[in-house]
Design an enzyme around this catalytic site. Structure first.
Site, short mmCIF file in Angstrom:
data_model
loop_
_atom_site.label_atom_id
_atom_site.label_comp_id
_atom_site.label_asym_id
_atom_site.label_seq_id
_atom_site.Cartn_x
_atom_site.Cartn_y
_atom_site.Cartn_z
N CYS A 1 -6.94 -28.99 9.52
CA CYS A 1 -5.44 -28.45 9.99
C CYS A 1 -4.71 -30.03 9.69
CB CYS A 1 -4.97 -27.81 11.74
SG CYS A 1 -3.09 -27.12 11.77
N HIS B 1 -8.63 -23.43 12.01
CA HIS B 1 -9.38 -24.07 12.97
C HIS B 1 -10.44 -23.89 13.28
CE1 HIS B 1 -6.50 -26.77 14.95
NE2 HIS B 1 -5.65 -26.29 14.55
N GLU C 1 -13.13 -25.44 14.50
CA GLU C 1 -13.94 -25.67 15.41
C GLU C 1 -13.32 -24.66 17.18
OE1 GLU C 1 -9.72 -26.54 16.22
OE2 GLU C 1 -11.22 -26.48 14.88
#
Length: 231
Positions: free
Chosen positions: A114, A208, A210
């Protein structure tokens, strides 16, 4: 250093934080990054935006992640701030630009997440759109976006031609820096991923990864490349 557990550096940021009896400024990072690196087979190393980061001081790492976060100072790419752009954080900008420069000098595998993709683009001379709609539905809410991935790219080998990602951003890449190739886009044309041509592994994603511990493909790819460096 163990070839089976490469060291993956992850940029962090300074925030006012409460824990125990304390209310202090601390270097923080969303735990998902740490869990994804561990589950993918690496050892995470948190890198705060203080000190001197250069090729010599990060040479012990096997790969680098530039984490997501707040807006980059528009002055770093020669723009006046939009009224919707967040307050600048010069210390973090400076630290992460230095980390990117060092990683590129070392040909260190790099994943920009990002903001991290935006840092990569700006560090190489690109610019940003300071506001886009439709990718940031509400605070702490992620937009599920199906992206199209270009053939013949590292990202295509990792994710395939189409995949759904989680987005939470109100800025995006505008002018693409020399050397970067756009490798994925959202239905509205927003740049969702880039790669640095000629590098061993330099990938930026606007989403994202994660946030999904069940889908480790990007982190596993990073750790695999890092493992070959470590060995």
């Amino acid at each position: 250093m163990s070839a089976s557990k490469p060291l993956i550096g992850i940029s962090t940021y300074l925030e006012r934080t409460r824990f125990g009896h304390w209310d202090v400024e601390a270097a923080v990072l969303y735990r998902g990054y740490l869990d994804c690196v561990v589950q993918a087979g690496g050892n995470p190393v948190m890198l705060p935006p203080v000190g001197a980061w250069n090729a010599e001081t990060i040479a012990f790492l096997d790969a680098l992640v530039i984490a997501g976060g707040a807006d980059i100072d528009p002055g770093t790419y020669g723009a006046e701030p939009d009224e919707r752009t967040g307050d600048p954080n010069p210390a973090r900008d400076e630290a992460e630009f230095a980390l990117v420069e060092a990683a590129l000098k070392l040909d260190l595998p790099l994943l920009g997440v990002c903001r991290g993709m935006q840092v990569l683009n700006v560090a190489l001379g690109g610019t940003l759109h300071q506001h886009v709609e439709g990718h940031n539905p509400a605070p702490a809410v992620f937009e599920h976006t199906e992206i199209t991935v270009a053939d013949g790219t590292a990202l295509h080998r990792i994710l395939g031609g189409r995949t759904t990602v989680q987005c939470h951003h109100h800025q995006s890449l505008d002018r693409i820096a020399d050397g970067l190739r756009v490798t994925a886009q959202a239905p509205d044309g927003t740049v969702e991923a880039v790669e640095l041509e000629g590098a061993r592994f330099v990938v930026g994603v606007q989403s994202h990864p994660e946030q999904d511990i069940e889908d480790l493909r990007l982190f596993e790819a990073l750790v695999d490349v890092a493992r070959s460096k470590a060995s």
